[in-house]
Design an enzyme around this catalytic site. Structure first.
Site, PDB file in Angstrom:
ATOM      1  CG  ASN A  39      -0.167   0.117   2.519  1.00 56.26           C
ATOM      2  OD1 ASN A  39       0.859  -0.523   2.711  1.00 56.26           O
ATOM      3  ND2 ASN A  39      -0.657   0.948   3.425  1.00 56.26           N
ATOM      4  CB  CYS A  72       2.055   3.714   4.789  1.00 51.20           C
ATOM      5  SG  CYS A  72       1.227   5.296   4.571  1.00 51.20           S
ATOM      6  CD  GLU A 115       0.480   0.425   6.679  1.00 49.78           C
ATOM      7  OE1 GLU A 115      -0.576   1.017   6.959  1.00 49.78           O
ATOM      8  OE2 GLU A 115       1.267   0.834   5.800  1.00 49.78           O
TER       9      GLU A 115
END
Length: 790
Positions: A436, A438, A440
């Site tokens: 995604n 970010c 994670e």
């Protein structure tokens, strides 16, 4: 309407509270700086202006007096109260709030109970919230509290009310969810109270989209979207952008977009390859973010053998050759196979001539492979001469690191680890191709469904047992409290998942079939400091593992209980590793469990009844949400002991309150305290820089920043808890430039190699650089940073 409301008389209780806070400021010795006073019988507007003047005047003093930071926060909450509407029905009927009809009906059906709850909140939890500090108050005021016409703003109680009511309604639709959430009698008021208490007490912190849009007929509640469209040319790319990416971005969702299969190199008739598409995505992102609402973003995922990889790595900042290829509004991530680091290790071991080969779309099938299968096919393609270019492996590594340091992109993830530890055997489904925005979230997305994740975090300082003041007890970590918070968060996010609407059909399908949770933490460093622990101490490292284990255990237990009580497992459970009795940590060697018996019982229950959710724990960054709690971000150490940033509206300050209070306690004389703070200021708020290497056990020795910790230790802490983080961790690197301003790329690559060897999924989210000088230049084989991402 604006004139009538803001010009009306300010309630007397608010005026009295303002005067009380100003008296406290005078008692602290700052009476001379308060040059103005409230007029008699002031209007709301006059009180607003007065509070703003006082806060703006005293804000610079917060650098040396943490008490002012707290009082300024209390004053901002009074500014919020000045704009609140006491009539709950006005808020219910506000077209700007746009409450969902279901939520509005539930509130009206339980109005007496809710009003009693809000009254109790005003005299208990709200007082604690007001005392958190200035940044918390400003974040609520400026971002999370919904605005209404005439200068009105929803109250803190109304904010928690719409979130708790939304979750309660969708929990009550499924009796099993209600029974997992509360023990004993199950009813609307009991469920509501459980949610309201967890939210108002800041134990459970929803993700930003939930705080902004929960209970409202606007926005989407999901945070993360993973897209893997079959994009091979500009026509298919345009279709994917219009049908999937565009609607998600307009709903403020962050996107991870796999584009590895768009791999036609520049040639006649296609002069810019994938860069033309990236420029289009960049412009789309900039346009959508131009309205000033919550900004969103896109991270594009490529493997390092993509034919255009060098152009991709040079698309941001000063590395871009001109505006036609500059893409400063999007990020890139290297979806890196093990083979890349294996070859780099061969170079480190002294082997000469180690090369890395780039391929065009003739090798697109490599996207679907990982592990040994990928390695064998990659080398076969090399031997057959299908490569379009070859680069010395150290040069390829250097290009990646240079771009990360100079532009903040690319991020770097380990493709094989992400696939190997997934809850399905992906050798049949094809490999995961990206994450995604970010880094994670780990989900399998394809042409039929998007990966979607709904997030929440546990505020770890609220899981500490704090003895009463002036007693002999010491704080300790309350694992039972964490367990309750994890179970509550599991049901809460499931409820919000049911409440949400999703921008596209493929996104809805991803939610329905996977029910992926992303439960994380915030305030890990803050909790350690409150426990008087250095973050790198053996005690802290042990607690770090135990926290992750308990979070996963209680979240999975709640999900399994839902199935035991009659809810159906997620689609595909029978084909998952879970159905065989495998748990996330089973794929890691040498894991020691602190709750072995509980895991044994849960393993049996899962095999027998199933799991309602397919995924559970993701250690996300909590940049915005941790500001409202005044806790440290996510699992990272604090970046600085005094955050200071100048914005269009003035300077934003956030001191480390625990450090400031410790200094006040060990320097009781005011002149000595001010001298200590002056020394800290000159050392850029570094305790080590100001006072040197203090002995272990000294009250100040634990206040290190992220840049002062050995990055290998922080990587090791990620690896320690990785078996219990079934998705991934947004791990950033914090690098300090040498005094000469020259930062070798090999230093950062050595950390990435260490992360690879420790088996992490995310090797680098951001590479944050603390600069030695402002005169960075790029010479030879060395990197010198040119930007600071603090």
């Amino acid at each position: 309407m604006a004139l009538n409301f803001l010009q009306s008389d300010c309630p007397l209780a608010i005026i009295q509270d303002v005067i009380s806070r100003v008296d406290a400021i005078s008692d602290y010795g700052y009476a001379n700086e308060l040059s103005t006073t409230l007029p008699p019988r002031p209007s709301r507007s006059q009180v607003l202006e007065y509070i703003t003047r006082v806060v703006d005047t005293l804000k610079p003093r917060c650098r040396v007096d943490e008490r002012l930071y707290v009082v300024c926060g209390e004053l901002v909450h009074l500014r919020i109260r000045t704009r609140n509407v006491e009539d709950l029905k006005y808020w219910l009927n506000s077209t700007e709030i746009a409450l969902n009809e279901i939520v509005e009906k539930d509130i009206l059906d339980h109005l007496d109970f809710i009003q009693r709850t809000l009254h109790a909140f005003e005299s208990s939890e709200y007082r604690e919230l007001c005392a958190l500090g200035l940044q918390s108050a400003l974040k609520y005021e400026e971002m999370y509290l919904a605005k209404m016409r005439g200068g009105r703003i929803e109250s803190m109680g109304q904010f928690f009310l719409r979130l708790a009511t939304t979750a309660t309604h969708y929990t009550m639709e499924e009796p099993a969810m209600a029974r997992v959430l509360v023990s004993g009698e199950v009813g609307w008021t009991y469920i509501f109270k459980a949610y309201f208490t967890a939210l108002a007490g800041q134990v459970l912190i929803p993700a930003t989209p939930i705080m902004l849009f929960g209970g409202r007929d606007c926005g989407s509640l999901a945070s993360c979207y993973l897209l893997n469209p079959r994009v091979t040319d500009m026509n298919s790319a345009m279709l994917a952008l219009m049908e999937e990416a565009g609607p998600i971005l307009c709903n403020r969702g962050g996107i991870g977009l796999s584009l590895q299969r768009f791999n036609t190199p520049p040639k006649e008739g296609c002069s810019r390859g994938v860069m033309a598409l990236l420029k289009l995505i960049d412009s789309m992102t900039m346009a959508i973010n131009s309205d000033g609402e919550r900004p969103t973003g896109v991270c594009v995922y490529f493997e390092p053998w993509h034919a255009d990889i060098r152009a991709i790595l040079n698309m941001r900042g000063m590395l871009a050759r001109d505006e036609t290829v500059r893409c400063d509004n999007i990020f890139a991530c290297m979806w890196t196979p093990d083979l890349f680091f294996d070859r780099y290790q061969r170079y480190l071991d002294g082997e000469s001539g180690v090369m890395w080969t780039l391929f065009d779309d003739t090798a697109s099938h490599l996207c679907h492979m990982y592990g040994k299968e990928f390695e064998e096919e990659y080398e076969r393609l090399e031997q057959c001469g299908f490569g379009v270019d070859s680069i010395p492996i150290q040069d390829m590594a250097f290009i990646i690191v240079r771009s990360a340091v100079m532009t903040g992109s690319p991020f770097l993830m380990f493709k094989d680890a992400c696939n190997k530890h997934y809850h399905f055997d992906l050798r049949r489904k094809g490999a995961i191709m990206g994450s995604n925005l970010c880094t994670e979230i780990i989900q399998h997305a394809d042409e039929t469904q998007n990966g979607v994740c709904n997030l929440a975090s546990i505020n770890l300082p609220k899981c500490l047992a704090i003895p009463p003041p002036h007693t002999a007890g010491v704080p300790y970590f309350d694992f039972a409290a964490l367990g309750r918070a994890a179970a509550t968060a599991t049901i809460f996010v499931n409820s919000m998942m049911r409440a949400g609407t999703y921008p596209t059909v493929k996104s809805q399908r991803g939610v329905d079939e996977n029910r992926s949770l992303g439960l994380g933490i915030q305030g890990l460093h803050t909790a350690f400091l409150m426990l008087d622990l250095d973050m790198a101490s053996p005690e802290a490292r042990q607690l770090n593992k135990q926290i992750a284990e308990r979070l996963l255990l209680n979240s999975m237990k709640a999900s399994a209980t839902l199935c035991r009580l009659g809810m159906k497992p997620f689609k595909g459970f029978e084909d998952s590793k879970y159905s065989l009795g495998e748990l996330p940590f089973d794929s890691y060697p040498g894991v020691t469990l602190a709750n072995r018996n509980a895991w044994r019982r849960l393993r049996t229950e899962i095999k027998q009844h199933g799991l309602y959710n397919s995924q559970f724990v993701a250690y996300m960054p909590t940049v915005s949400s941790s500001q409202v709690t005044e806790s440290s971000e996510g699992f990272s150490p604090v970046y600085t002991n005094l955050f200071s940033k100048v914005t269009a509206t003035g300077e934003v300050l956030r001191p480390n309150l625990l450090l400031m209070r410790t200094i006040r306690s060990i320097f009781p004389r005011e002149c000595a305290r001010l001298q200590a703070l002056s020394t800290l200021e000159m050392a850029q708020w570094s305790v080590v820089g100001a006072f040197g290497d203090l002995p272990v056990g000294h009250p100040l020795s634990k206040f290190k920043t992220a840049f002062e910790y050995d990055q290998r230790t922080l990587i090791d802490m990620c690896a320690d808890r990785a078996p219990f983080v079934d998705q991934s961790q947004s791990m950033s690197l914090f690098i300090t430039e040498p005094a000469d301003g020259k930062l070798p790329a090999s230093k950062i690559m050595s950390l990435l190699v260490h992360a690879y060897k420790r088996g992490l999924k995310t090797g680098m989210y951001y590479c944050k650089i603390k600069k030695a000088t402002n005169n960075g230049v790029f010479v030879g084989g060395d990197l010198v940073c040119t930007s600071c991402s603090l």
